[in-house]
Design a protein around this motif. Sequence first.
Motif, short mmCIF file in Angstrom:
data_model
loop_
_atom_site.label_atom_id
_atom_site.label_comp_id
_atom_site.label_asym_id
_atom_site.label_seq_id
_atom_site.Cartn_x
_atom_site.Cartn_y
_atom_site.Cartn_z
N SER A 11 62.89 24.33 -9.66
CA SER A 11 62.47 25.63 -10.18
C SER A 11 61.14 26.11 -9.60
N LYS A 12 60.25 25.20 -9.21
CA LYS A 12 58.90 25.60 -8.81
C LYS A 12 58.57 25.34 -7.34
N CYS A 13 59.27 24.44 -6.68
CA CYS A 13 58.87 23.99 -5.34
C CYS A 13 59.89 24.31 -4.25
N LYS A 14 61.15 24.35 -4.62
CA LYS A 14 62.25 24.46 -3.66
C LYS A 14 62.16 25.70 -2.78
N SER A 15 61.71 26.84 -3.31
CA SER A 15 61.74 28.06 -2.51
C SER A 15 60.87 27.96 -1.27
N CYS A 16 59.80 27.20 -1.32
CA CYS A 16 58.94 27.01 -0.14
C CYS A 16 59.23 25.69 0.56
N HIS A 17 59.32 24.61 -0.21
CA HIS A 17 59.44 23.28 0.38
C HIS A 17 60.87 22.85 0.67
N GLY A 18 61.86 23.59 0.16
CA GLY A 18 63.26 23.27 0.40
C GLY A 18 63.76 22.12 -0.46
N THR A 19 65.07 21.98 -0.53
CA THR A 19 65.66 20.92 -1.35
C THR A 19 65.36 19.53 -0.79
N ASP A 20 65.03 19.46 0.51
CA ASP A 20 64.75 18.17 1.14
C ASP A 20 63.27 17.90 1.35
N GLY A 21 62.40 18.86 0.97
CA GLY A 21 60.96 18.67 1.10
C GLY A 21 60.39 18.90 2.49
N LYS A 22 61.23 19.35 3.42
CA LYS A 22 60.78 19.49 4.81
C LYS A 22 60.18 20.86 5.12
N GLY A 23 60.22 21.79 4.16
CA GLY A 23 59.57 23.09 4.34
C GLY A 23 60.28 24.02 5.30
N GLN A 24 61.55 23.79 5.55
CA GLN A 24 62.29 24.61 6.51
C GLN A 24 63.04 25.76 5.85
N THR A 25 62.43 26.37 4.84
CA THR A 25 62.99 27.54 4.18
C THR A 25 62.40 28.79 4.85
N THR A 26 62.88 29.95 4.48
CA THR A 26 62.32 31.19 5.03
C THR A 26 60.82 31.25 4.74
N PHE A 27 60.44 31.00 3.48
CA PHE A 27 59.03 31.02 3.12
C PHE A 27 58.27 29.88 3.79
N GLY A 28 58.86 28.70 3.79
CA GLY A 28 58.21 27.54 4.39
C GLY A 28 57.90 27.74 5.86
N LYS A 29 58.85 28.30 6.58
CA LYS A 29 58.63 28.57 8.01
C LYS A 29 57.55 29.63 8.21
N ALA A 34 54.04 21.96 6.41
CA ALA A 34 54.37 20.62 6.90
C ALA A 34 55.34 19.98 5.90
N SER A 35 56.12 19.05 6.37
CA SER A 35 57.03 18.32 5.50
C SER A 35 56.22 17.50 4.49
N ILE A 36 56.68 17.48 3.25
CA ILE A 36 56.01 16.65 2.25
C ILE A 36 56.59 15.24 2.22
N THR A 37 57.69 15.01 2.94
CA THR A 37 58.36 13.71 2.85
C THR A 37 57.51 12.52 3.30
N PRO A 38 56.61 12.66 4.31
CA PRO A 38 55.80 11.50 4.65
C PRO A 38 54.56 11.31 3.77
N MET A 39 54.29 12.26 2.90
CA MET A 39 53.09 12.19 2.05
C MET A 39 53.25 11.15 0.95
N GLY A 40 52.15 10.54 0.58
CA GLY A 40 52.14 9.62 -0.55
C GLY A 40 52.17 10.37 -1.86
N VAL A 41 52.59 9.70 -2.91
CA VAL A 41 52.69 10.34 -4.21
C VAL A 41 51.32 10.83 -4.70
N SER A 42 50.26 10.12 -4.38
CA SER A 42 48.93 10.57 -4.83
C SER A 42 48.51 11.85 -4.12
N THR A 43 48.89 12.01 -2.86
CA THR A 43 48.59 13.24 -2.11
C THR A 43 49.36 14.41 -2.70
N ILE A 44 50.63 14.18 -2.99
CA ILE A 44 51.47 15.22 -3.59
C ILE A 44 50.91 15.61 -4.96
#
Length: 79
Positions: A11-29, A34-44
Amino acid sequence: DKANGRKLYLSKCKSCHGTDGKGQTTFGKKLELASITPMGVSTIKKAVTNGVAGTKMKSYRKKLTAQEIDDVSAFAKSL
């Protein structure tokens, strides 16, 4: 809880970060996310809590409880 984290992420993150967290949405592009997938949980968690200066990522500190921030951060890390 992972189910709550998933619900919040969708509900809050998908529109920019995408369902996979890689940020390849219209808004994300457009925002050159950057992709959030390599980030640590503390950074997120820090980004969700405080926002990210100089970006469109706003703070959710006053919008989500501490537990909700933990849940969505853990779910985002699991992507």
